[in-house]
Design a protein around this motif. Structure first.
Motif, PDB file in Angstrom:
ATOM      1  N   VAL A  21      26.396  39.576  37.430  1.00  0.00           N
ATOM      2  CA  VAL A  21      27.848  39.419  37.452  1.00  0.00           C
ATOM      3  C   VAL A  21      28.233  38.831  38.803  1.00  0.00           C
ATOM      4  O   VAL A  21      27.938  39.411  39.845  1.00  0.00           O
ATOM      5  CB  VAL A  21      28.554  40.762  37.236  1.00  0.00           C
ATOM      6  CG1 VAL A  21      30.069  40.580  37.277  1.00  0.00           C
ATOM      7  CG2 VAL A  21      28.126  41.396  35.919  1.00  0.00           C
ATOM      8  N   TRP A  24      34.815  38.907  38.958  1.00  0.00           N
ATOM      9  CA  TRP A  24      35.811  39.327  37.978  1.00  0.00           C
ATOM     10  C   TRP A  24      37.132  38.678  38.347  1.00  0.00           C
ATOM     11  O   TRP A  24      37.526  38.674  39.511  1.00  0.00           O
ATOM     12  CB  TRP A  24      35.967  40.853  37.957  1.00  0.00           C
ATOM     13  CG  TRP A  24      34.882  41.540  37.182  1.00  0.00           C
ATOM     14  CD1 TRP A  24      33.755  42.129  37.683  1.00  0.00           C
ATOM     15  CD2 TRP A  24      34.820  41.695  35.765  1.00  0.00           C
ATOM     16  NE1 TRP A  24      32.991  42.633  36.668  1.00  0.00           N
ATOM     17  CE2 TRP A  24      33.624  42.391  35.474  1.00  0.00           C
ATOM     18  CE3 TRP A  24      35.661  41.333  34.716  1.00  0.00           C
ATOM     19  CZ2 TRP A  24      33.240  42.707  34.176  1.00  0.00           C
ATOM     20  CZ3 TRP A  24      35.293  41.643  33.422  1.00  0.00           C
ATOM     21  CH2 TRP A  24      34.089  42.335  33.157  1.00  0.00           C
ATOM     22  N   ALA A  39      35.577  37.034  33.546  1.00  0.00           N
ATOM     23  CA  ALA A  39      34.527  37.169  34.553  1.00  0.00           C
ATOM     24  C   ALA A  39      33.595  35.972  34.477  1.00  0.00           C
ATOM     25  O   ALA A  39      33.680  35.148  33.561  1.00  0.00           O
ATOM     26  CB  ALA A  39      33.745  38.464  34.335  1.00  0.00           C
ATOM     27  N   GLU A  40      32.703  35.911  35.453  1.00  0.00           N
ATOM     28  CA  GLU A  40      31.630  34.912  35.442  1.00  0.00           C
ATOM     29  C   GLU A  40      30.309  35.605  35.718  1.00  0.00           C
ATOM     30  O   GLU A  40      30.233  36.525  36.544  1.00  0.00           O
ATOM     31  CB  GLU A  40      31.874  33.825  36.486  1.00  0.00           C
ATOM     32  CG  GLU A  40      32.810  32.738  36.035  1.00  0.00           C
ATOM     33  CD  GLU A  40      32.839  31.560  36.995  1.00  0.00           C
ATOM     34  OE1 GLU A  40      33.281  30.481  36.554  1.00  0.00           O
ATOM     35  OE2 GLU A  40      32.431  31.714  38.152  1.00  0.00           O
ATOM     36  N   GLU A  49      30.964  31.595  31.880  1.00  0.00           N
ATOM     37  CA  GLU A  49      32.265  32.249  31.791  1.00  0.00           C
ATOM     38  C   GLU A  49      32.296  33.289  30.675  1.00  0.00           C
ATOM     39  O   GLU A  49      31.709  33.102  29.611  1.00  0.00           O
ATOM     40  CB  GLU A  49      33.363  31.210  31.560  1.00  0.00           C
ATOM     41  CG  GLU A  49      33.524  30.244  32.738  1.00  0.00           C
ATOM     42  CD  GLU A  49      34.666  29.274  32.540  1.00  0.00           C
ATOM     43  OE1 GLU A  49      35.139  29.137  31.385  1.00  0.00           O
ATOM     44  OE2 GLU A  49      35.096  28.660  33.533  1.00  0.00           O
ATOM     45  N   ILE A  61      36.129  48.092  33.719  1.00  0.00           N
ATOM     46  CA  ILE A  61      35.026  47.181  34.032  1.00  0.00           C
ATOM     47  C   ILE A  61      33.748  48.000  34.091  1.00  0.00           C
ATOM     48  O   ILE A  61      33.644  48.948  34.877  1.00  0.00           O
ATOM     49  CB  ILE A  61      35.279  46.451  35.366  1.00  0.00           C
ATOM     50  CG1 ILE A  61      36.450  45.467  35.213  1.00  0.00           C
ATOM     51  CG2 ILE A  61      34.019  45.722  35.837  1.00  0.00           C
ATOM     52  CD1 ILE A  61      36.855  44.788  36.504  1.00  0.00           C
ATOM     53  N   VAL A  65      30.422  43.467  40.281  1.00  0.00           N
ATOM     54  CA  VAL A  65      29.894  42.237  40.883  1.00  0.00           C
ATOM     55  C   VAL A  65      28.541  42.527  41.523  1.00  0.00           C
ATOM     56  O   VAL A  65      28.374  43.520  42.242  1.00  0.00           O
ATOM     57  CB  VAL A  65      30.876  41.682  41.935  1.00  0.00           C
ATOM     58  CG1 VAL A  65      30.230  40.539  42.714  1.00  0.00           C
ATOM     59  CG2 VAL A  65      32.160  41.207  41.270  1.00  0.00           C
ATOM     60  N   LYS A 137      37.609  29.303  41.815  1.00  0.00           N
ATOM     61  CA  LYS A 137      36.745  30.386  41.354  1.00  0.00           C
ATOM     62  C   LYS A 137      35.601  30.636  42.334  1.00  0.00           C
ATOM     63  O   LYS A 137      35.194  31.777  42.558  1.00  0.00           O
ATOM     64  CB  LYS A 137      36.206  30.060  39.961  1.00  0.00           C
ATOM     65  CG  LYS A 137      37.270  30.161  38.868  1.00  0.00           C
ATOM     66  CD  LYS A 137      36.682  30.052  37.474  1.00  0.00           C
ATOM     67  CE  LYS A 137      36.255  28.654  37.140  1.00  0.00           C
ATOM     68  NZ  LYS A 137      35.821  28.514  35.737  1.00  0.00           N
ATOM     69  N   ARG A 141      34.949  34.186  44.240  1.00  0.00           N
ATOM     70  CA  ARG A 141      33.665  34.886  44.244  1.00  0.00           C
ATOM     71  C   ARG A 141      33.206  35.181  45.658  1.00  0.00           C
ATOM     72  O   ARG A 141      32.773  36.291  45.975  1.00  0.00           O
ATOM     73  CB  ARG A 141      32.594  34.044  43.532  1.00  0.00           C
ATOM     74  CG  ARG A 141      32.714  33.973  42.032  1.00  0.00           C
ATOM     75  CD  ARG A 141      31.442  33.410  41.426  1.00  0.00           C
ATOM     76  NE  ARG A 141      31.141  32.077  41.920  1.00  0.00           N
ATOM     77  CZ  ARG A 141      31.579  30.957  41.345  1.00  0.00           C
ATOM     78  NH1 ARG A 141      32.364  31.030  40.285  1.00  0.00           N
ATOM     79  NH2 ARG A 141      31.264  29.771  41.826  1.00  0.00           N
ATOM     80  N   THR A 146      40.292  38.784  43.216  1.00  0.00           N
ATOM     81  CA  THR A 146      40.591  38.608  41.805  1.00  0.00           C
ATOM     82  C   THR A 146      41.681  37.552  41.669  1.00  0.00           C
ATOM     83  O   THR A 146      42.443  37.292  42.608  1.00  0.00           O
ATOM     84  CB  THR A 146      41.070  39.918  41.156  1.00  0.00           C
ATOM     85  OG1 THR A 146      42.305  40.305  41.765  1.00  0.00           O
ATOM     86  CG2 THR A 146      40.035  41.017  41.335  1.00  0.00           C
TER      87      THR A 146
END
Length: 415
Positions: A21, A24, A39-40, A49, A61, A65, A137, A141, A146
């Motif tokens: 992960v 998010w 999320a990714e 994705e 969740i 991460v 994004k 990350r 978020t």
């Protein structure tokens, strides 16, 4: 009734048995619509994705991460506003809410903390409508943010969050933190530096390289090639309008040589060694976030011009963060080139489940003998790392010698 958000759809496209992960983009309590980006994950160094399977509220969740997840694992749960209220009432006593640095709205995005221009009527967007650009994004990350935090900061005036909005939010948060006595009271002394997240692509690379060294008996051998004739031929073609990269020429040399050394185009599978019938060639590409290795399928069947074009294509995809899982999986042998960084020799780490990787150094000029006369020679160091469980030193050395001879007498490369 709560709905599980699962990670599906990649196990049949990749050899990887787990993903990580990486980010998010919604927090628990956020309203989502079907198809919203939640999320990714990172699979084979590719961002994948995760979208909301239905409308609802993000209740929980389940995978943080940095956490590794397997195909079909539950990443999160969606539910109704009533279910969220019940969940909150159960948690309030034990976990009283703490104020966020910037407010996040459940409906129209709050403007309370946002130094933005006033909105015109009809401009307000909801959190469910806000999306992020690829560059945004990446910043989210890297900074453990978020999408809601940045969306709230924009005051509901921006439907598509870009890199600039994230940078403005980071700047405002840093300024707010610097002006707050409480924020600085427990901060570490500046001379100790700062902590950055060990997550996302960096963690995937680190875990894979550690696993590679832990599970394989790796050895590196090196050889120096006199590629004067190759350089001269390449420059002549370049003057005629044909520009072939050195990586493409080396890739062609590997493609011509590897069929005679099948144990270096192989993989260990339990009690058996799989000797691959085709060469799926990985080409290492360095990005700001880390190293990715897009794959050129059936490289042995391609001409050097085709290899050059395909290497350029997948490298461009990598730099645009547009690689798919298919682009990044299935490799059987890898080439990594540090010559442009001024490196001569190095010890490349094998990309599992492959059993060998060829490292390419820079081209140096040195006095040598050509046709019985002293001349300036173009010399190139090659470094081969291989798994000693699968191949011994002599066969590996024979492969490296054959690649060297192929580069020193390059006529066949240009056919």
């Amino acid at each position: 009734m709560a709905i599980d958000v699962k990670m599906e759809g990649w196990a049949d496209k990749s050899e990887a048995d787990e993903a990580a992960v990486s980010a998010w983009f919604k927090k628990p309590g956020a309203p989502v619509r079907q198809g919203d980006l939640l999320a990714e994950l990172i699979v084979e160094k590719v961002n994948l994705e995760v979208e909301a399977p239905a409308d609802g509220i993000l209740l929980e969740i389940k995978a943080d991460v940095g956490q590794a997840v397997t195909p079909g694992a539950v990443l999160a749960r969606l539910g109704t506003a009533e279910e969220w209220a019940i969940l909150q009432s159960r948690q309030t006593a034990a976990f009283p809410p703490t104020p966020a640095p910037f407010p996040v709205a459940a409906g129209p995005v709050s403007q309370a903390a946002a130094p933005v221009a006033a909105q015109a009527p009809g401009q307000t967007v909801t959190l469910a409508e806000v999306v992020a650009s690829p560059a945004a994004k990446r910043l989210l990350r890297e900074n453990n943010l978020t999408l809601e935090e940045v969306a709230a900061f924009t005051g509901g005036t921006v439907r598509r969050i870009g890199e600039e909005e994230v940078k403005r939010y980071l700047g405002a948060r840093a300024e707010a933190g610097a002006s707050s006595p409480a924020a600085g009271a427990g901060a570490a002394p500046s001379e100790e530096g700062k902590l950055v997240p060990y997550s996302g692509l960096r963690r995937v690379i680190g875990d894979r390289m550690a696993r590679s060294l832990r599970e394989m008996a790796q050895l590196t051998i090196s050889a120096e090639a006199d590629i004067t004739r190759l350089v001269d031929r390449r420059e002549a073609l370049k003057a005629e309008g044909t520009n072939l990269s050195y990586t493409a020429l080396i890739a062609k040399a590997v493609a011509l040589t590897l069929p005679r050394h099948p144990y270096l185009n192989a993989a260990l599978e339990g009690d058996s060694i799989r000797l691959h019938s085709k060469l799926n060639l990985g080409i290492a590409v360095n990005l700001d976030e880390g190293l990715v290795v897009p794959v050129i399928p059936d490289a042995g069947s391609r001409s050097v011009a085709e290899l050059a074009a395909e290497i350029q294509r997948v490298s461009d995809l990598a730099r645009r963060h547009a690689l798919t899982i298919e682009n990044n999986s299935g490799g059987t042998f890898t080439i990594t080139n540090l010559g442009t960084s001024g490196v001569d020799m190095f010890t490349p780490i094998i990309n599992p489940p492959q059993v060998a990787i060829l490292g390419v150094g820079r081209i140096n000029e040195r006095a040598g003998i050509i046709d019985g006369k002293i001349a300036i020679c173009k010399m190139l160091w090659l470094s081969l790392s291989f798994d000693h469980r699968i191949a011994d030193g002599a066969p590996a050395a024979a492969f490296l010698k054959d690649v060297r001879l192929q580069l020193e007498s390059p006529g066949e490369l240009f056919n």
